[in-house]
Scaffold this active site. Structure first.
Site, PDB file in Angstrom:
ATOM      1  N   GLN A 187      -0.604  33.046  -2.477  1.00 18.39           N
ATOM      2  CA  GLN A 187       0.866  33.037  -1.886  1.00 18.39           C
ATOM      3  C   GLN A 187       1.703  32.045  -2.562  1.00 18.39           C
ATOM      4  O   GLN A 187       2.924  32.561  -2.994  1.00 18.39           O
ATOM      5  CB  GLN A 187       0.642  32.536  -0.387  1.00 18.39           C
ATOM      6  CG  GLN A 187       2.139  32.683   0.050  1.00 18.39           C
ATOM      7  CD  GLN A 187       2.584  34.108   0.508  1.00 18.39           C
ATOM      8  OE1 GLN A 187       1.862  35.063   0.522  1.00 18.39           O
ATOM      9  NE2 GLN A 187       3.736  34.310   0.668  1.00 18.39           N
ATOM     10  N   GLU A 246     -24.995  35.974   3.660  1.00 22.28           N
ATOM     11  CA  GLU A 246     -25.942  34.786   3.767  1.00 22.28           C
ATOM     12  C   GLU A 246     -25.665  34.563   5.375  1.00 22.28           C
ATOM     13  O   GLU A 246     -25.958  33.065   5.818  1.00 22.28           O
ATOM     14  CB  GLU A 246     -25.696  33.697   2.970  1.00 22.28           C
ATOM     15  CG  GLU A 246     -25.891  33.830   1.634  1.00 22.28           C
ATOM     16  CD  GLU A 246     -27.274  34.079   1.322  1.00 22.28           C
ATOM     17  OE1 GLU A 246     -28.357  33.712   2.101  1.00 22.28           O
ATOM     18  OE2 GLU A 246     -27.938  34.671   0.190  1.00 22.28           O
ATOM     19  N   HIS A 255       1.449  31.668  -5.877  1.00 21.16           N
ATOM     20  CA  HIS A 255       1.467  32.152  -7.238  1.00 21.16           C
ATOM     21  C   HIS A 255       2.478  33.296  -6.826  1.00 21.16           C
ATOM     22  O   HIS A 255       2.923  34.099  -7.980  1.00 21.16           O
ATOM     23  CB  HIS A 255       0.291  33.084  -7.554  1.00 21.16           C
ATOM     24  CG  HIS A 255      -0.575  31.995  -8.275  1.00 21.16           C
ATOM     25  ND1 HIS A 255      -1.562  31.000  -7.661  1.00 21.16           N
ATOM     26  CD2 HIS A 255      -0.775  31.803  -9.715  1.00 21.16           C
ATOM     27  CE1 HIS A 255      -1.964  30.203  -8.705  1.00 21.16           C
ATOM     28  NE2 HIS A 255      -1.814  30.642  -9.852  1.00 21.16           N
ATOM     29  N   GLU A 273     -19.555  34.578  12.399  1.00 21.27           N
ATOM     30  CA  GLU A 273     -20.150  34.887  13.758  1.00 21.27           C
ATOM     31  C   GLU A 273     -21.505  34.483  14.012  1.00 21.27           C
ATOM     32  O   GLU A 273     -21.797  33.967  15.052  1.00 21.27           O
ATOM     33  CB  GLU A 273     -19.884  36.500  14.169  1.00 21.27           C
ATOM     34  CG  GLU A 273     -18.528  36.871  14.055  1.00 21.27           C
ATOM     35  CD  GLU A 273     -17.547  36.958  12.732  1.00 21.27           C
ATOM     36  OE1 GLU A 273     -16.571  37.096  12.697  1.00 21.27           O
ATOM     37  OE2 GLU A 273     -18.500  37.098  11.820  1.00 21.27           O
ATOM     38  N   GLY A 276     -29.164  43.800   9.428  1.00 22.77           N
ATOM     39  CA  GLY A 276     -28.367  42.954   8.786  1.00 22.77           C
ATOM     40  C   GLY A 276     -28.713  41.392   9.276  1.00 22.77           C
ATOM     41  O   GLY A 276     -29.515  40.741   9.077  1.00 22.77           O
ATOM     42  N   SER A 277     -27.592  41.221  10.160  1.00 20.09           N
ATOM     43  CA  SER A 277     -28.010  39.933  10.962  1.00 20.09           C
ATOM     44  C   SER A 277     -29.051  40.091  11.767  1.00 20.09           C
ATOM     45  O   SER A 277     -29.753  39.081  12.084  1.00 20.09           O
ATOM     46  CB  SER A 277     -26.715  39.484  11.833  1.00 20.09           C
ATOM     47  OG  SER A 277     -25.497  39.535  11.248  1.00 20.09           O
TER      48      SER A 277
END
Length: 391
Positions: free
Chosen positions: A347, A374, A349, A378, A137-138
């Site tokens: 909150q 994307e 709402h 981190e 992934g990363s």
């Protein structure tokens, strides 16, 4: 003495008349076309209607970054992100659809550009991206999907890919696969163009959609490649240089994601203002209560700060200047801001915000993704700290 700033002819105002017109055009499209569809389809995880995709093509949205010689608008990342922000105010999925056009990060040869970019600009050739895997992934350099040549010189692909949004409806898939094992892991990765029919997968590719909590305008797939054969000329760019192709367009992708984050937050702010003016408690509109007014002030300030940083990053990219650190900063700050602002809006709402009767819950669910895809928050902090402190 009162200071009177003088205009500087070398730094024109960022929001030119042309940009304001593009923004207004996108805003009108959002109001009349996208928002009604979003409210109807997102709760049931509906797919984009073809009619909407066609309208986006007619308005030139898939060719914002494509040169005029190929039928595009020949504009910059600034305009691209302006449109993305407006689309996200209605439905973030549609803002993501912009990236299915606009050349999908490039990598085409001059011959491929001449053949394909006019179709991309016209919305007739939209793409998907197959890069991530379960263990990549990363850590992009850790990908395992393999591409090997057979006796005829064609490529045979085996492996799996994850998070391939729009893979079913795309006309092509940009596939990253390992073509050799090198001492340095980021070497030996190559990129391939997988052309296919819209709505189907070719023989040798199968898939299952992920069960997402948001981003419901399209399906996101896990793909399996089982002895899938590609012609020898399917290679995009130079063999073994795919890692560099993957990272070459990151600044644009980060600015685009920031724009989507800002659009979501802006929508949540506007919905909150409307709700505060209409809803009454203890004989007063909620807008009369100071702690709620201060919430709105803080939300608006955070949104505008991120927007102005995004404008700066877009200007730097369009000027051809490197801005790795600043692009990571705006992606990080806008994603974090978007989650906080949409959560505050929910909150505001109250119980109504926790239902599907109001769009704020959709903005909140989608905003949570902007801290992950994307490049996670981190990863952005690692990039920023590496720039400041060294690797």
């Amino acid at each position: 003495m009162t200071h009177k700033p003088r205009p500087r002819p070398d730094t024109p105002h960022l929001m030119t008349e042309e940009r304001l017109e593009i923004q207004a055009l996108a805003r009108e499209f959002v109001r009349d076309v996208v928002l009604p569809i979003a409210n109807e389809l997102d709760p049931v995880e509906g797919q984009f209607p073809d009619s909407m995709v066609k309208q986006m093509a007619e308005m030139g949205f898939f060719g914002i970054l494509i040169p005029e010689e190929y039928g595009g608008l020949g504009l910059g990342v600034f305009e691209y992100c302006l449109v993305a922000e407006e689309l996200s105010r209605a439905w973030m999925s549609v803002a993501g659809l912009l990236a299915r056009g606009n050349g999908m990060g490039g990598g085409f040869s001059p011959e491929q550009e001449a053949r394909l970019l006019p179709k991309v600009a016209a919305g007739e050739y939209l793409g998907a991206f197959a890069l991530s895997e379960a263990e990549a992934g990363s850590d992009v350099a850790n990908l395992r999907c393999k591409a090997e040549r057979n006796a005829d010189g064609d490529w045979v692909i085996n492996g799996t890919k994850m998070w391939c949004t729009y893979a079913d409806q795309a006309d092509y898939i940009v596939l990253f696969a390992r073509t050799s094992v090198e001492e340095k892991r980021h070497r030996g990765i190559s990129v391939f163009l997988v052309e296919k029919e819209r709505g189907t997968f070719p023989e040798g590719i199968s898939g299952a959609p992920a069960k997402k909590i948001g981003y419901h305008g399209w399906k996101t797939w896990e793909l399996s490649f089982d002895n899938f054969v590609l012609p020898a000329d399917s290679l995009l760019g130079e063999e073994g240089r795919g890692f560099y192709q993957a990272v070459s367009g990151l600044e644009v992708g980060r600015a685009h994601t920031a724009a989507r984050s800002i659009g979501l937050a802006q929508a949540a702010l506007e919905d909150s203002i409307k709700y505060l003016k209409e809803r009454e408690q203890f004989g007063h509109p909620l807008a009369d209560f100071q702690h709620l007014r201060f919430k709105v002030a803080d939300m608006a300030a955070q949104i505008e700060a991120c927007r102005q940083l995004m404008y700066h990053v877009c200007t730097e990219i369009d000027s051809g200047r490197r801005c790795d650190k600043e692009a990571a900063m705006v992606k990080y700050l806008a994603g974090e801001m978007s989650e906080k602002v949409t959560s505050e809006a929910l909150q505001i709402h109250g119980g109504a915000g926790y239902t599907k009767d109001f769009a704020v819950e959709r903005h909140w669910r989608d905003a949570r993704l902007t801290k992950i895809f994307e490049g996670s928050s981190e990863i952005q902090m690692r990039i920023i700290s590496d720039e400041l402190l060294g690797r």
